[in-house]
Motif scaffolding. Structure first.
Motif, mmCIF file in Angstrom:
data_model
loop_
_atom_site.group_PDB
_atom_site.id
_atom_site.type_symbol
_atom_site.label_atom_id
_atom_site.label_comp_id
_atom_site.label_asym_id
_atom_site.label_seq_id
_atom_site.Cartn_x
_atom_site.Cartn_y
_atom_site.Cartn_z
ATOM 1 N N ILE A 113 41.734 35.833 106.994
ATOM 2 C CA ILE A 113 43.096 36.022 107.509
ATOM 3 C C ILE A 113 43.914 36.846 106.523
ATOM 4 C CG2 ILE A 113 45.258 34.838 108.092
ATOM 5 C CD1 ILE A 113 43.449 32.498 109.117
ATOM 6 N N MET A 114 43.780 36.528 105.241
ATOM 7 C CA MET A 114 44.531 37.263 104.229
ATOM 8 C C MET A 114 44.146 38.744 104.224
ATOM 9 S SD MET A 114 45.054 36.341 100.198
ATOM 10 C CE MET A 114 43.317 36.060 100.027
ATOM 11 N N ALA A 115 42.873 39.046 104.398
ATOM 12 C CA ALA A 115 42.435 40.449 104.440
ATOM 13 C C ALA A 115 43.060 41.172 105.629
ATOM 14 C CB ALA A 115 40.912 40.514 104.509
ATOM 15 N N ASP A 116 43.110 40.513 106.786
ATOM 16 C CA ASP A 116 43.752 41.112 107.966
ATOM 17 C C ASP A 116 45.247 41.350 107.725
ATOM 18 O OD1 ASP A 116 41.333 41.051 109.292
ATOM 19 O OD2 ASP A 116 41.798 39.230 110.435
ATOM 20 N N MET A 117 45.892 40.404 107.075
ATOM 21 C CA MET A 117 47.312 40.555 106.779
ATOM 22 C C MET A 117 47.555 41.701 105.802
ATOM 23 S SD MET A 117 48.610 36.608 106.560
ATOM 24 C CE MET A 117 50.308 37.042 106.205
ATOM 25 N N HIS A 118 46.665 41.838 104.834
ATOM 26 C CA HIS A 118 46.825 42.918 103.854
ATOM 27 C C HIS A 118 46.739 44.290 104.514
ATOM 28 C CE1 HIS A 118 45.861 40.479 99.959
ATOM 29 N NE2 HIS A 118 46.913 40.039 100.599
ATOM 30 N N LEU A 119 45.897 44.425 105.510
ATOM 31 C CA LEU A 119 45.809 45.706 106.219
ATOM 32 C C LEU A 119 47.130 46.046 106.907
ATOM 33 C CD1 LEU A 119 42.229 45.469 107.785
ATOM 34 C CD2 LEU A 119 42.969 46.902 105.855
ATOM 35 N N ILE A 120 47.718 45.055 107.550
ATOM 36 C CA ILE A 120 49.011 45.271 108.214
ATOM 37 C C ILE A 120 50.087 45.581 107.178
ATOM 38 C CG2 ILE A 120 50.820 44.184 109.621
ATOM 39 C CD1 ILE A 120 48.542 42.553 110.979
ATOM 40 N N GLU A 121 50.100 44.834 106.076
ATOM 41 C CA GLU A 121 51.092 45.060 105.032
ATOM 42 C C GLU A 121 50.951 46.457 104.425
ATOM 43 O OE1 GLU A 121 51.250 40.353 103.698
ATOM 44 O OE2 GLU A 121 50.306 41.814 102.374
ATOM 45 N N GLN A 122 49.726 46.888 104.178
ATOM 46 C CA GLN A 122 49.498 48.228 103.616
ATOM 47 C C GLN A 122 50.031 49.305 104.557
ATOM 48 O OE1 GLN A 122 45.294 48.260 102.873
ATOM 49 N NE2 GLN A 122 45.506 47.370 100.827
ATOM 50 N N ALA A 123 49.815 49.124 105.842
ATOM 51 C CA ALA A 123 50.304 50.095 106.827
ATOM 52 C C ALA A 123 51.833 50.176 106.816
ATOM 53 C CB ALA A 123 49.811 49.730 108.219
ATOM 54 N N CYS A 124 52.478 49.104 106.371
ATOM 55 C CA CYS A 124 53.945 49.071 106.312
ATOM 56 C C CYS A 124 54.467 49.342 104.900
ATOM 57 C CB CYS A 124 54.451 47.715 106.792
ATOM 58 S SG CYS A 124 54.081 47.387 108.515
ATOM 59 N N GLY A 125 53.576 49.704 103.988
ATOM 60 C CA GLY A 125 54.001 50.006 102.620
ATOM 61 C C GLY A 125 54.316 48.786 101.776
ATOM 62 N N LEU A 126 53.782 47.648 102.154
ATOM 63 C CA LEU A 126 54.020 46.408 101.405
ATOM 64 C C LEU A 126 52.759 45.996 100.638
ATOM 65 C CD1 LEU A 126 55.886 44.370 104.159
ATOM 66 C CD2 LEU A 126 56.885 45.427 102.130
ATOM 67 N N GLY A 127 52.936 45.079 99.706
ATOM 68 C CA GLY A 127 51.806 44.484 99.003
ATOM 69 C C GLY A 127 51.716 44.829 97.537
ATOM 70 N N GLN A 128 52.608 45.676 97.036
ATOM 71 C CA GLN A 128 52.556 46.048 95.628
ATOM 72 C C GLN A 128 53.523 45.242 94.761
ATOM 73 O OE1 GLN A 128 50.094 47.969 94.468
ATOM 74 N NE2 GLN A 128 49.457 47.883 96.616
ATOM 75 N N ASP A 129 54.270 44.325 95.387
ATOM 76 C CA ASP A 129 55.219 43.504 94.660
ATOM 77 C C ASP A 129 54.495 42.418 93.863
ATOM 78 O OD1 ASP A 129 54.883 43.213 97.551
ATOM 79 O OD2 ASP A 129 55.737 41.227 97.267
#
Length: 188
Positions: A113-129
């Protein structure tokens, strides 16, 4: 109550090594490494490391718990058990069962689930915080605007909760086993 034969030095050593190895892993992974990584790595790096570390930890824990149960059961035949020894076998059995369920189901689902969420977050420019709770508004907004992400977020929360409860249950079992073992040491 002693069995027909007392455990030899090797069996005792292996039992203590498995119990202490599992306990040490539990304390390190649960209370130290996760907090340190969360406070020093970005969200996706932390998630990637956890997705590799936690399954290994859960499977190693299952193996340690199983070996503890097996060694203890071999030297404590069921027809010779007193109530405390029977409870110790029950504790080992609970630890094996809960750790196996966590390794095979909850931990694996959490990583997926976390891997799927990371893909969506990356597409939105999130995840580097860096750090828990940083940039909360952006993730809340993503939950509000993306139904799939909101669904995944809810499932992730549930599986993390169940995995954490399993992990805490195994910690409690191991703590009891450590106390039981310490109480039954003849000498230090």
């Amino acid at each position: 109550m002693a069995a027909d034969r007392d455990p030899n030095f090797t069996a005792k050593l292996l039992h203590l090594l498995m119990l202490s190895t599992y306990w040490g892993m539990q304390i390190w992974v649960t209370f130290i490494s996760g907090f340190v990584m969360n406070n020093h790595l970005n969200r996706h790096t932390y998630g990637f490391i956890q997705s590799r570390l936690v399954p290994f930890y859960l499977h190693m824990g299952s193996a340690c718990a199983f070996l503890n149960l097996a060694i203890y059961a071999v030297y404590h035949p069921s027809d010779l058990l007193d109530e405390r020894e029977a409870f110790q076998i029950f504790i080992f059995f609970v630890s094996v069962t809960v750790s196996a369920v966590n390794a095979q189901w909850f931990g694996q689902m959490t990583s997926e689930i976390m891997a799927d969420m990371h893909l969506i977050e990356q597409a939105c420019g999130l995840g580097q915080d860096i750090g828990l709770g940083s940039n909360r508004e952006a993730y809340a907004k993503l939950c509000d605007t993306d139904g799939k992400y909101k669904h995944l977020s809810g499932r992730l929360w549930l599986y993390r909760l169940l995995s954490s409860l399993c992990n805490l249950g195994c910690i409690a079992c191991n703590f009891y086993s450590l106390c039981y073992t310490a109480e039954n040491l003849v000498t230090l």
